[in-house]
Design an enzyme around this catalytic site. Sequence first.
Site, PDB file in Angstrom:
ATOM      1  N   ASP A 104       3.299  -4.163  -3.213  1.00 23.90           N
ATOM      2  CA  ASP A 104       2.690  -3.688  -4.462  1.00 23.90           C
ATOM      3  C   ASP A 104       3.168  -4.451  -5.698  1.00 23.90           C
ATOM      4  O   ASP A 104       2.796  -4.102  -6.822  1.00 23.90           O
ATOM      5  CB  ASP A 104       2.969  -2.189  -4.656  1.00 23.90           C
ATOM      6  CG  ASP A 104       2.190  -1.340  -3.673  1.00 23.90           C
ATOM      7  OD1 ASP A 104       1.031  -1.696  -3.388  1.00 23.90           O
ATOM      8  OD2 ASP A 104       2.729  -0.331  -3.190  1.00 23.90           O
ATOM      9  N   ASP A 164      -5.367  -2.763   0.619  1.00 24.39           N
ATOM     10  CA  ASP A 164      -5.000  -2.745  -0.801  1.00 24.39           C
ATOM     11  C   ASP A 164      -4.364  -4.065  -1.248  1.00 24.39           C
ATOM     12  O   ASP A 164      -4.465  -4.456  -2.416  1.00 24.39           O
ATOM     13  CB  ASP A 164      -3.996  -1.622  -1.114  1.00 24.39           C
ATOM     14  CG  ASP A 164      -4.224  -0.352  -0.331  1.00 24.39           C
ATOM     15  OD1 ASP A 164      -4.758  -0.436   0.797  1.00 24.39           O
ATOM     16  OD2 ASP A 164      -3.860   0.732  -0.812  1.00 24.39           O
ATOM     17  N   GLY A 222      -6.194  -1.074  14.323  1.00 25.43           N
ATOM     18  CA  GLY A 222      -6.403  -0.516  12.990  1.00 25.43           C
ATOM     19  C   GLY A 222      -5.972   0.944  12.973  1.00 25.43           C
ATOM     20  O   GLY A 222      -6.211   1.683  13.928  1.00 25.43           O
ATOM     21  N   THR A 224      -5.082   4.335   9.984  1.00 26.53           N
ATOM     22  CA  THR A 224      -5.172   4.686   8.575  1.00 26.53           C
ATOM     23  C   THR A 224      -3.856   5.268   8.082  1.00 26.53           C
ATOM     24  O   THR A 224      -3.051   5.761   8.874  1.00 26.53           O
ATOM     25  CB  THR A 224      -6.306   5.693   8.294  1.00 26.53           C
ATOM     26  OG1 THR A 224      -6.637   5.610   6.903  1.00 26.53           O
ATOM     27  CG2 THR A 224      -5.927   7.138   8.648  1.00 26.53           C
ATOM     28  N   ARG A 236     -11.512   4.523  -1.108  1.00 27.79           N
ATOM     29  CA  ARG A 236     -10.764   3.609  -1.978  1.00 27.79           C
ATOM     30  C   ARG A 236     -10.441   2.302  -1.250  1.00 27.79           C
ATOM     31  O   ARG A 236     -10.440   1.232  -1.848  1.00 27.79           O
ATOM     32  CB  ARG A 236      -9.500   4.277  -2.518  1.00 27.79           C
ATOM     33  CG  ARG A 236      -8.834   3.444  -3.588  1.00 27.79           C
ATOM     34  CD  ARG A 236      -7.947   4.221  -4.523  1.00 27.79           C
ATOM     35  NE  ARG A 236      -6.704   4.713  -3.983  1.00 27.79           N
ATOM     36  CZ  ARG A 236      -6.450   5.971  -3.688  1.00 27.79           C
ATOM     37  NH1 ARG A 236      -7.370   6.902  -3.836  1.00 27.79           N
ATOM     38  NH2 ARG A 236      -5.271   6.343  -3.219  1.00 27.79           N
ATOM     39  N   TRP A 240     -11.138  -1.333  -2.569  1.00 25.60           N
ATOM     40  CA  TRP A 240     -10.154  -2.446  -2.644  1.00 25.60           C
ATOM     41  C   TRP A 240     -10.754  -3.679  -1.978  1.00 25.60           C
ATOM     42  O   TRP A 240     -10.556  -4.812  -2.427  1.00 25.60           O
ATOM     43  CB  TRP A 240      -8.841  -2.092  -1.954  1.00 25.60           C
ATOM     44  CG  TRP A 240      -7.953  -1.045  -2.584  1.00 25.60           C
ATOM     45  CD1 TRP A 240      -7.329  -0.016  -1.925  1.00 25.60           C
ATOM     46  CD2 TRP A 240      -7.520  -0.938  -3.964  1.00 25.60           C
ATOM     47  NE1 TRP A 240      -6.557   0.721  -2.804  1.00 25.60           N
ATOM     48  CE2 TRP A 240      -6.654   0.184  -4.054  1.00 25.60           C
ATOM     49  CE3 TRP A 240      -7.785  -1.673  -5.115  1.00 25.60           C
ATOM     50  CZ2 TRP A 240      -6.063   0.590  -5.254  1.00 25.60           C
ATOM     51  CZ3 TRP A 240      -7.191  -1.274  -6.315  1.00 25.60           C
ATOM     52  CH2 TRP A 240      -6.349  -0.163  -6.378  1.00 25.60           C
TER      53      TRP A 240
HETATM   54  N1  GLY Z   1      -2.525   1.297  -3.046  1.00 25.17           N
HETATM   55  C1  GLY Z   1      -2.327   2.653  -2.734  1.00 25.17           C
HETATM   56  C2  GLY Z   1      -3.504   3.504  -2.989  1.00 25.17           C
HETATM   57  O1  GLY Z   1      -4.603   3.010  -3.226  1.00 25.17           O
HETATM   58  O2  GLY Z   1      -3.339   4.719  -2.949  1.00 25.17           O
END
Ligand code: GLY
Length: 391
Positions: A104, A164, A222, A224, A236, A240
Amino acid sequence: MIDKEKLGNYPAITPKELEEAAAQAVRQTRAALVEFGEAFKGIYSEHNFYSKADNCQWTNGFWTGELWLAYELTGEEDFRRTALKHTESFRIRLEQEIETDTHDLGFLYTPSCVAAYKLTGDVKSRETALLAARKLASRFHEKGQFIQAWGSMEERENYRLIIDCLLNLPLLFWASEETGDPMYANIAKAHLDSALKVIVRSDFSTYHTYYFDPDTGQPLKGVTHQGYSAESVWARGQAWGVYGIALGYRYTGKKEYLPLFESVANYFLEHLPDNLIPYWDFTFSEGSLEPRDSSAAAIAACGFLEMADLLDSEKAMNYRKKAMCLMKALHDVCAVKEPSISNGQLLHGVYGRKTPYNDCIDHGIDECNLWGDYYYMEALVRLSKKWRPYW
Ligand code: GLY
């Protein structure tokens, strides 16, 4: 699933609404600046109000980014001064290694320190962002050719990437541009290729995270973290993907990313409910009582606007129009219209929702969150002026 015709007929945000929305967003930022001073905001609101927080979360860059966006819209010195002050805290965070064992770093250092350098030429911010890029590059695994998402690089169970991370790659591309050292961009390109090969499914939906074999580097499976289940489509995450592929195209110019963007973006659009605010996972559709995730729509809007800037055609107009429809929906349904309602920007987001098939907890449900606020405001700025991206 929304039918294509309905989406085509959905109204776009008008110039007047855009002007009002941008002015509102600035008012919200100004009011929050008085409340928060030089402090940071928590990850998400509670009953629509954020509390003060330390600089130790993956989200701290977004509030600083909002201050830079407000500065760009107004030229007001208070925004600039506080955002610049934040960059000192980001430097300390890196030096003291406060929760820096993560991919991050792009989310943290791009909208704070890279933005600071681009907007003010502050050399200390440049130096801090380059240190963050070096740290991010150190998370690259040769075996598998990817940047590890979370935690210690030594643990086998951490051997995975997450979608992300596509938004963290611009920090590396920027570092190569700044230093002339291709190492950073090479890592970003390798990660981009590895990630897109495994996380995009044949129907152009996406996995949230993907594991690799630490011994051979072969893709394994894969899974989650925040979606409904391994095989579902976390809204989300898909967003991303939309923004991440657009940025990947900007930095690499790879033509094969264009049809991929179109397909991943269409999947997102075609799974929106009638009011265009996505349910938090596309498992749910019109009529479900599950919460929406407004932040996914804001991220996707930025992705469309980014791609529109890179193309010179009818397609660009089409992508811009899609972003303007998403922004109309966000403005009408989710935008905070005055500080007595919230000290954020965008209501109705979801941070994490627990299900029997994921490993997250219930938090930040039907609340503002910092990335939703930031990307909503970024899209407003992108639509209001010629913007030089922080990413
Ligand atoms: N990058 C973490 C989220 O989207 O919650």
